[in-house]
Design an enzyme around this catalytic site. Sequence first.
Site, PDB file in Angstrom:
ATOM      1  N   TYR A 167     132.231 114.525  56.898  1.00 37.37           N
ATOM      2  CA  TYR A 167     133.656 114.637  57.271  1.00 37.37           C
ATOM      3  C   TYR A 167     134.164 116.047  57.004  1.00 37.37           C
ATOM      4  O   TYR A 167     134.717 116.703  57.900  1.00 37.37           O
ATOM      5  CB  TYR A 167     134.501 113.612  56.496  1.00 37.37           C
ATOM      6  CG  TYR A 167     135.981 113.934  56.513  1.00 37.37           C
ATOM      7  CD1 TYR A 167     136.720 113.859  57.694  1.00 37.37           C
ATOM      8  CD2 TYR A 167     136.646 114.349  55.350  1.00 37.37           C
ATOM      9  CE1 TYR A 167     138.072 114.179  57.717  1.00 37.37           C
ATOM     10  CE2 TYR A 167     138.000 114.667  55.371  1.00 37.37           C
ATOM     11  CZ  TYR A 167     138.710 114.586  56.544  1.00 37.37           C
ATOM     12  OH  TYR A 167     140.047 114.905  56.572  1.00 37.37           O
TER      13      TYR A 167
ATOM     14  N   LYS B 192     135.489 118.997  59.587  1.00 36.56           N
ATOM     15  CA  LYS B 192     136.834 119.591  59.542  1.00 36.56           C
ATOM     16  C   LYS B 192     136.732 121.108  59.328  1.00 36.56           C
ATOM     17  O   LYS B 192     137.500 121.880  59.906  1.00 36.56           O
ATOM     18  CB  LYS B 192     137.671 118.956  58.425  1.00 36.56           C
ATOM     19  CG  LYS B 192     138.080 117.516  58.676  1.00 36.56           C
ATOM     20  CD  LYS B 192     139.018 117.332  59.868  1.00 36.56           C
ATOM     21  CE  LYS B 192     140.399 117.908  59.638  1.00 36.56           C
ATOM     22  NZ  LYS B 192     141.333 117.547  60.755  1.00 36.56           N
TER      23      LYS B 192
ATOM     24  N   GLU C 107     139.494 119.245  51.559  1.00 37.71           N
ATOM     25  CA  GLU C 107     138.071 118.951  51.316  1.00 37.71           C
ATOM     26  C   GLU C 107     137.153 120.039  51.843  1.00 37.71           C
ATOM     27  O   GLU C 107     135.990 120.113  51.454  1.00 37.71           O
ATOM     28  CB  GLU C 107     137.692 117.598  51.923  1.00 37.71           C
ATOM     29  CG  GLU C 107     138.479 116.460  51.323  1.00 37.71           C
ATOM     30  CD  GLU C 107     137.789 115.110  51.414  1.00 37.71           C
ATOM     31  OE1 GLU C 107     136.594 115.065  51.733  1.00 37.71           O
ATOM     32  OE2 GLU C 107     138.462 114.108  51.171  1.00 37.71           O
TER      33      GLU C 107
HETATM   34  P1  NAD Z   1     143.770 108.478  60.605  1.00 35.87           P
HETATM   35  O1  NAD Z   1     142.318 108.197  60.634  1.00 35.87           O
HETATM   36  O2  NAD Z   1     144.704 107.496  59.997  1.00 35.87           O
HETATM   37  O3  NAD Z   1     144.303 108.722  62.109  1.00 35.87           O
HETATM   38  C1  NAD Z   1     143.597 109.479  63.054  1.00 35.87           C
HETATM   39  C2  NAD Z   1     144.188 109.201  64.431  1.00 35.87           C
HETATM   40  O4  NAD Z   1     143.487 110.006  65.383  1.00 35.87           O
HETATM   41  C3  NAD Z   1     144.037 107.742  64.883  1.00 35.87           C
HETATM   42  O5  NAD Z   1     145.249 107.281  65.436  1.00 35.87           O
HETATM   43  C4  NAD Z   1     142.945 107.809  65.941  1.00 35.87           C
HETATM   44  O6  NAD Z   1     143.057 106.804  66.928  1.00 35.87           O
HETATM   45  C5  NAD Z   1     143.147 109.201  66.509  1.00 35.87           C
HETATM   46  N1  NAD Z   1     141.935 109.763  67.112  1.00 35.87           N
HETATM   47  C6  NAD Z   1     140.677 109.759  66.601  1.00 35.87           C
HETATM   48  N2  NAD Z   1     139.828 110.363  67.457  1.00 35.87           N
HETATM   49  C7  NAD Z   1     140.571 110.782  68.514  1.00 35.87           C
HETATM   50  C8  NAD Z   1     140.281 111.486  69.711  1.00 35.87           C
HETATM   51  N3  NAD Z   1     139.021 111.885  69.992  1.00 35.87           N
HETATM   52  N4  NAD Z   1     141.278 111.747  70.574  1.00 35.87           N
HETATM   53  C9  NAD Z   1     142.552 111.338  70.319  1.00 35.87           C
HETATM   54  N5  NAD Z   1     142.887 110.660  69.213  1.00 35.87           N
HETATM   55  C10 NAD Z   1     141.913 110.392  68.312  1.00 35.87           C
HETATM   56  O7  NAD Z   1     143.908 109.911  59.918  1.00 35.87           O
HETATM   57  P2  NAD Z   1     145.102 110.475  59.010  1.00 35.87           P
HETATM   58  O8  NAD Z   1     144.844 110.094  57.607  1.00 35.87           O
HETATM   59  O9  NAD Z   1     146.392 110.169  59.648  1.00 35.87           O
HETATM   60  O10 NAD Z   1     144.797 112.033  59.130  1.00 35.87           O
HETATM   61  C11 NAD Z   1     145.390 112.822  60.167  1.00 35.87           C
HETATM   62  C12 NAD Z   1     144.878 114.249  60.045  1.00 35.87           C
HETATM   63  O11 NAD Z   1     145.214 114.776  58.771  1.00 35.87           O
HETATM   64  C13 NAD Z   1     143.363 114.374  60.162  1.00 35.87           C
HETATM   65  O12 NAD Z   1     143.071 115.543  60.880  1.00 35.87           O
HETATM   66  C14 NAD Z   1     142.885 114.498  58.723  1.00 35.87           C
HETATM   67  O13 NAD Z   1     141.691 115.241  58.663  1.00 35.87           O
HETATM   68  C15 NAD Z   1     144.042 115.237  58.095  1.00 35.87           C
HETATM   69  N6  NAD Z   1     144.268 115.004  56.663  1.00 35.87           N
HETATM   70  C16 NAD Z   1     144.364 113.724  56.172  1.00 35.87           C
HETATM   71  C17 NAD Z   1     144.653 113.526  54.822  1.00 35.87           C
HETATM   72  C18 NAD Z   1     144.799 112.147  54.231  1.00 35.87           C
HETATM   73  O14 NAD Z   1     144.919 112.021  52.994  1.00 35.87           O
HETATM   74  N7  NAD Z   1     144.819 111.082  55.015  1.00 35.87           N
HETATM   75  C19 NAD Z   1     144.833 114.645  53.977  1.00 35.87           C
HETATM   76  C20 NAD Z   1     144.704 115.931  54.522  1.00 35.87           C
HETATM   77  C21 NAD Z   1     144.444 116.087  55.874  1.00 35.87           C
HETATM   78  O1  DAU Z   2     141.662 115.322  50.189  1.00 33.98           O
HETATM   79  C1  DAU Z   2     142.148 114.976  51.462  1.00 33.98           C
HETATM   80  C2  DAU Z   2     141.347 113.841  52.033  1.00 33.98           C
HETATM   81  O2  DAU Z   2     141.781 112.653  51.368  1.00 33.98           O
HETATM   82  C3  DAU Z   2     141.521 113.691  53.542  1.00 33.98           C
HETATM   83  O3  DAU Z   2     141.018 114.840  54.173  1.00 33.98           O
HETATM   84  C4  DAU Z   2     140.797 112.442  54.046  1.00 33.98           C
HETATM   85  O4  DAU Z   2     141.049 112.263  55.431  1.00 33.98           O
HETATM   86  C5  DAU Z   2     141.317 111.247  53.280  1.00 33.98           C
HETATM   87  O5  DAU Z   2     140.617 110.083  53.670  1.00 33.98           O
HETATM   88  C6  DAU Z   2     141.166 111.465  51.787  1.00 33.98           C
HETATM   89  O6  DAU Z   2     139.762 111.477  51.418  1.00 33.98           O
HETATM   90  P1  DAU Z   2     139.236 110.809  50.075  1.00 33.98           P
HETATM   91  O7  DAU Z   2     137.789 110.565  50.175  1.00 33.98           O
HETATM   92  O8  DAU Z   2     139.705 111.571  48.886  1.00 33.98           O
HETATM   93  O9  DAU Z   2     140.101 109.421  50.145  1.00 33.98           O
HETATM   94  P2  DAU Z   2     139.730 107.943  49.755  1.00 33.98           P
HETATM   95  O10 DAU Z   2     141.025 107.173  49.730  1.00 33.98           O
HETATM   96  O11 DAU Z   2     138.618 107.400  50.578  1.00 33.98           O
HETATM   97  O12 DAU Z   2     139.206 108.066  48.253  1.00 33.98           O
HETATM   98  C7  DAU Z   2     140.037 108.612  47.234  1.00 33.98           C
HETATM   99  C8  DAU Z   2     139.198 108.642  45.961  1.00 33.98           C
HETATM  100  O13 DAU Z   2     138.992 107.282  45.527  1.00 33.98           O
HETATM  101  C9  DAU Z   2     137.815 109.229  46.137  1.00 33.98           C
HETATM  102  O14 DAU Z   2     137.479 109.951  44.968  1.00 33.98           O
HETATM  103  C10 DAU Z   2     136.906 108.013  46.304  1.00 33.98           C
HETATM  104  C11 DAU Z   2     137.601 106.975  45.462  1.00 33.98           C
HETATM  105  N1  DAU Z   2     137.456 105.571  45.909  1.00 33.98           N
HETATM  106  C12 DAU Z   2     137.738 105.279  47.204  1.00 33.98           C
HETATM  107  C13 DAU Z   2     137.622 103.981  47.677  1.00 33.98           C
HETATM  108  C14 DAU Z   2     137.911 103.661  49.142  1.00 33.98           C
HETATM  109  C15 DAU Z   2     137.093 104.579  45.001  1.00 33.98           C
HETATM  110  O15 DAU Z   2     136.859 104.829  43.808  1.00 33.98           O
HETATM  111  N2  DAU Z   2     136.997 103.299  45.462  1.00 33.98           N
HETATM  112  C16 DAU Z   2     137.220 102.963  46.764  1.00 33.98           C
HETATM  113  O16 DAU Z   2     137.073 101.766  47.128  1.00 33.98           O
END
Ligand code: NAD
Ligand code: DAU
Length: 355
Positions: free
Chosen positions: A159, A163, A135
Amino acid sequence: MTILVTGGAGFIGANFVLDWTSASPETVINLDKLTYAGNLQSLATLDGNPQHVFVRGDIADSALVAQLLAKHEPRAVLNFAAESHVDRSIHGPQAFIETNVVGTFSLLESVRAYWQALEGAKRELFRFLHVSTDEVYGSLTADEPAFTENHRYQPNSPYSASKAASDHLVRAYHHTYGLPVLTTNCSNNYGPLHFPEKLIPLIIVNALQGKALPIYGDGQQIRDWLYVKDHCSAIRSVLEGGRVGEVYNVGGWNEMSNIDIVTHVCALLDALRPRADRKSYAEQITYVSDRPGHDRRYAIDARKLERELGWRPAETFESGIRKTVSWYLDNNPWVEAVLSGSYRSWVEKNYQDRG
Ligand code: NAD
Ligand code: DAU
């Protein structure tokens, strides 16, 4: 040998810790603040396993981090900890600045002090791996090429801006101080243990509860979806073989629109857990107002990771989403604990009991 993982009770961090402990004898120190997104029940199978040392705390607590580094002498620190939900960042950006920007800065300072005091092979081999997102690159039009590691940074949400700031700090700590850093920028993950406020788990949970399946705007936004275990394997590859100071994009080669994702999940649920009235779960789809500043399209060019380290995702979307839907159907207690909030009271009780 030991590694320190931050945010290891979250979605990706917990999957990483579970995979790591099953594949390697190394101890994992897991530092997590346990925000609403941190769930120790995700790590319940590691209860009593000395290979997993859980510490509740903040990456911004420099005294705690310094103490953990001095005590456990990790060969690597992997930073998963973050506020991660775009919608939450729109409603309340402050926590995103505190953890993603100030927290990462504080962690970098603690790690720098630790690394600078190391000597010989320990200093040579140490790595700081920062887990980031696609992102930060902003939004693509339908015909633009996928993001490479050289794409300009153009974050559009609080967000992604937070990042992006953390990525820049990590880069600066390498260029200025020589800290041996690695950064991964990954696309959307899905899979087991995903908190049901994000699209795919929300759709599964709402569908089964007979609730609306909310689609933001026209549902034609495109994301590149990667099964979470493949993200974990990519991180392991970069940790072991990545070139210091480099950035690696991680993606699934799997661009799909949100509406296609949702109809795919509905079709799987229709087959695996049909509705009592035998109608499709797709009937529950409801279009709702769009996310402010909603990015239209993300796409990851992951060729650098394949060229340099031979990594490719193991799962197709079809195999990964089937595993994911099945996992949610088979793990109702985990889902119920999240929905009822009882996973939070369990955390409080757990720590109260420990004095
Ligand atoms: P998540 O929100 O599920 O988990 C985040 C974790 O970090 C939680 O366990 C929370 O308690 C902990 N945390 C938050 N603030 C903290 C702090 N100040 N100190 C210590 N711990 C803390 O997130 P996720 O989806 O598992 O994402 C993990 C990483 O990967 C993030 O850095 C996110 O930006 C990145 N990322 C996520 C996605 C995705 O699709 N979920 C994709 C690409 C990158
Ligand atoms: O691209 C990586 C990112 O993917 C990570 O960095 C983020 O931590 C992770 O949360 C995720 O972000 P998105 O915003 O893409 O994820 P989310 O699941 O919230 O939404 C996925 C897509 O679906 C987005 O285009 C918004 C849409 N959406 C989401 C929700 C929750 C809907 O249409 N309806 C919904 O209710």
